[in-house]
Design a protein around this motif. Structure first.
Motif, short mmCIF file in Angstrom:
data_model
loop_
_atom_site.label_atom_id
_atom_site.label_comp_id
_atom_site.label_asym_id
_atom_site.label_seq_id
_atom_site.Cartn_x
_atom_site.Cartn_y
_atom_site.Cartn_z
N TYR A 70 53.56 -20.95 16.30
CA TYR A 70 53.02 -20.68 14.97
C TYR A 70 52.89 -21.99 14.19
CZ TYR A 70 54.42 -15.89 16.08
OH TYR A 70 54.57 -14.66 16.69
N SER A 71 51.80 -22.08 13.40
CA SER A 71 51.60 -23.29 12.59
C SER A 71 51.51 -22.99 11.10
CB SER A 71 50.32 -24.02 13.03
OG SER A 71 49.15 -23.42 12.48
N SER A 72 51.60 -21.72 10.70
CA SER A 72 51.53 -21.33 9.29
C SER A 72 50.26 -21.85 8.60
CB SER A 72 52.78 -21.81 8.54
OG SER A 72 53.93 -21.18 9.02
N GLY A 73 49.15 -21.83 9.33
CA GLY A 73 47.88 -22.26 8.76
C GLY A 73 47.61 -23.74 8.88
N ILE A 74 48.54 -24.53 9.38
CA ILE A 74 48.33 -25.97 9.50
C ILE A 74 47.16 -26.28 10.43
CG2 ILE A 74 49.36 -28.10 10.42
CD1 ILE A 74 52.01 -27.18 9.26
N GLU A 75 46.96 -25.44 11.45
CA GLU A 75 45.86 -25.68 12.38
C GLU A 75 44.51 -25.67 11.65
OE1 GLU A 75 44.55 -24.51 16.89
OE2 GLU A 75 45.72 -23.04 15.76
N TRP A 76 44.33 -24.73 10.74
CA TRP A 76 43.08 -24.72 9.98
C TRP A 76 43.02 -25.91 9.03
CZ3 TRP A 76 41.73 -24.69 4.85
CH2 TRP A 76 40.36 -24.50 4.59
N ALA A 77 44.14 -26.27 8.41
CA ALA A 77 44.17 -27.39 7.47
C ALA A 77 43.80 -28.70 8.17
CB ALA A 77 45.55 -27.51 6.83
N VAL A 78 44.18 -28.84 9.44
CA VAL A 78 43.80 -30.03 10.19
C VAL A 78 42.30 -30.01 10.47
CG1 VAL A 78 44.06 -31.23 12.40
CG2 VAL A 78 46.09 -30.38 11.20
N GLU A 79 41.77 -28.87 10.86
CA GLU A 79 40.33 -28.78 11.13
C GLU A 79 39.52 -29.05 9.86
OE1 GLU A 79 37.45 -25.13 12.18
OE2 GLU A 79 38.66 -25.82 13.88
N ALA A 80 40.03 -28.58 8.72
CA ALA A 80 39.33 -28.78 7.44
C ALA A 80 39.56 -30.17 6.87
CB ALA A 80 39.80 -27.73 6.44
N ARG A 81 40.36 -30.99 7.54
CA ARG A 81 40.68 -32.36 7.13
C ARG A 81 41.52 -32.41 5.86
NH1 ARG A 81 40.87 -35.42 11.11
NH2 ARG A 81 40.55 -37.28 9.81
N ALA A 210 54.32 -28.90 14.72
CA ALA A 210 52.93 -28.41 14.80
C ALA A 210 51.97 -29.50 14.37
CB ALA A 210 52.77 -27.16 13.95
N GLY A 211 52.29 -30.20 13.28
CA GLY A 211 51.43 -31.27 12.80
C GLY A 211 51.31 -32.41 13.79
N VAL A 212 52.42 -32.77 14.43
CA VAL A 212 52.41 -33.84 15.42
C VAL A 212 51.44 -33.51 16.54
CG1 VAL A 212 53.80 -34.94 17.24
CG2 VAL A 212 54.72 -34.71 14.92
N ARG A 213 51.43 -32.25 16.98
CA ARG A 213 50.55 -31.85 18.08
C ARG A 213 49.10 -31.70 17.65
NH1 ARG A 213 53.59 -26.62 19.90
NH2 ARG A 213 54.69 -26.88 17.91
N LEU A 214 48.86 -31.32 16.41
CA LEU A 214 47.50 -30.99 15.99
C LEU A 214 46.72 -32.18 15.46
CD1 LEU A 214 48.28 -27.61 14.20
CD2 LEU A 214 46.72 -27.89 16.14
#
Length: 272
Positions: A70-81, A210-214
């Motif tokens: 789980y990333s708690s939405g961080i995955e989208w935040a990374v894609e959105a920059r 999660a941030g480190v990986r994404l």
């Protein structure tokens, strides 16, 4: 000008303030047995050794609740920059932990722990229902309840306590992770303060991972972010016990929107 002596005194005072004081807490099984149950001696002036052992086990990345997925939405935040480097990750997580889901989880832990310790089934049911309903998106609901269920299954099997059975008997629906952790801690007579602080540290560490990986960033940068979040975790752990249950709320709106946007994100590595 500081001398070596005054510097040492200042460090000792800071260490004392940073320890987990449990003088007013209910004694743990280890303390009641004179500090000789298998996990080892009492750590003077700090959390009991057996209690620390359990908290480290339950909130370890190795505990089988699937937190890594789980990333708690961080995955989208990374894609959105919104998150592009260690600095922006730190800013994002500081808000999540201090003003968003981290703070809300902390308040739920406080009130669930108190309800279990006081054997107040009505209060425990109210906390559990509110915590399960408080997730701002479908994926965040899955995140907290799936981990809550996994935590209950693993802990009842390996670290049983009647408090967990009682939690399941009074709750009519899914159990959120912070409520499950609080019930386990109270059931094992672990004081609220260390349970709360370790939970928040584990939450921050999982989100950093999660941030480190994404992003991606290096492991050292990830540890710098986690170190920078230490005062945020401490402040949140201090603020939560003074917050009434009907005053719980978050202000991490962008993070909540990110968890909603992630539901329809085209390419996903994480479940939230």
């Amino acid at each position: 000008m500081d001398t070596p002596t005054t510097t040492a005194i200042r460090r000792a005072r800071r260490a004392k303030r940073g320890s987990f004081a449990v003088r007013n807490a209910a004694p743990s099984p280890l303390a009641r047995a004179g500090g000789r149950i298998g996990a080892g001696p009492v750590i003077a002036g700090s959390v009991q050794a057996a209690d620390l052992y359990r908290l480290m086990a339950w909130l370890s990345p190795a505990y089988p609740i699937g937190a890594f997925s789980y990333s708690s939405g961080i995955e989208w935040a990374v894609e959105a920059r919104d998150i592009a480097d260690a600095t922006s990750l730190e800013r994002w997580l500081a808000v999540m932990v201090g003003e968003g889901s981290g703070f809300c989880d902390a308040v739920f832990i406080v009130h669930a722990h108190r309800a279990v310790a006081q054997r107040d089934d009505g209060a425990l049911r109210a906390v559990a229902e509110l915590a399960a309903a408080f997730a701002p998106s479908k994926e965040r609901t899955l995140e907290t309840t799936a981990q809550g269920r996994a935590f209950l299954d693993a802990t009842r099997a390996a670290w049983p306590t009647p408090a967990l059975d009682r939690l399941l008997s009074v709750c009519r629906g899914a159990v959120a992770l912070p409520v499950a952790v609080a019930a386990a801690a109270a059931g094992h007579a672990i004081a609220l303060a260390p349970a709360l602080h370790v939970y928040l540290q584990a939450l921050a560490a999982n989100l950093v991972s999660a941030g480190v990986r994404l992003i991606p960033i290096g492991q050292t940068d990830g540890q710098r972010v986690l170190a920078a979040l230490e005062p945020v975790v401490a402040a949140t752990a201090k603020r939560a016990p003074a917050t009434a249950l009907d005053e719980v709320g978050g202000a991490a709106f962008r993070a909540d929107l990110a968890s909603m946007r992630h539901e329809t994100q085209r390419t996903r590595l994480f479940r939230s």
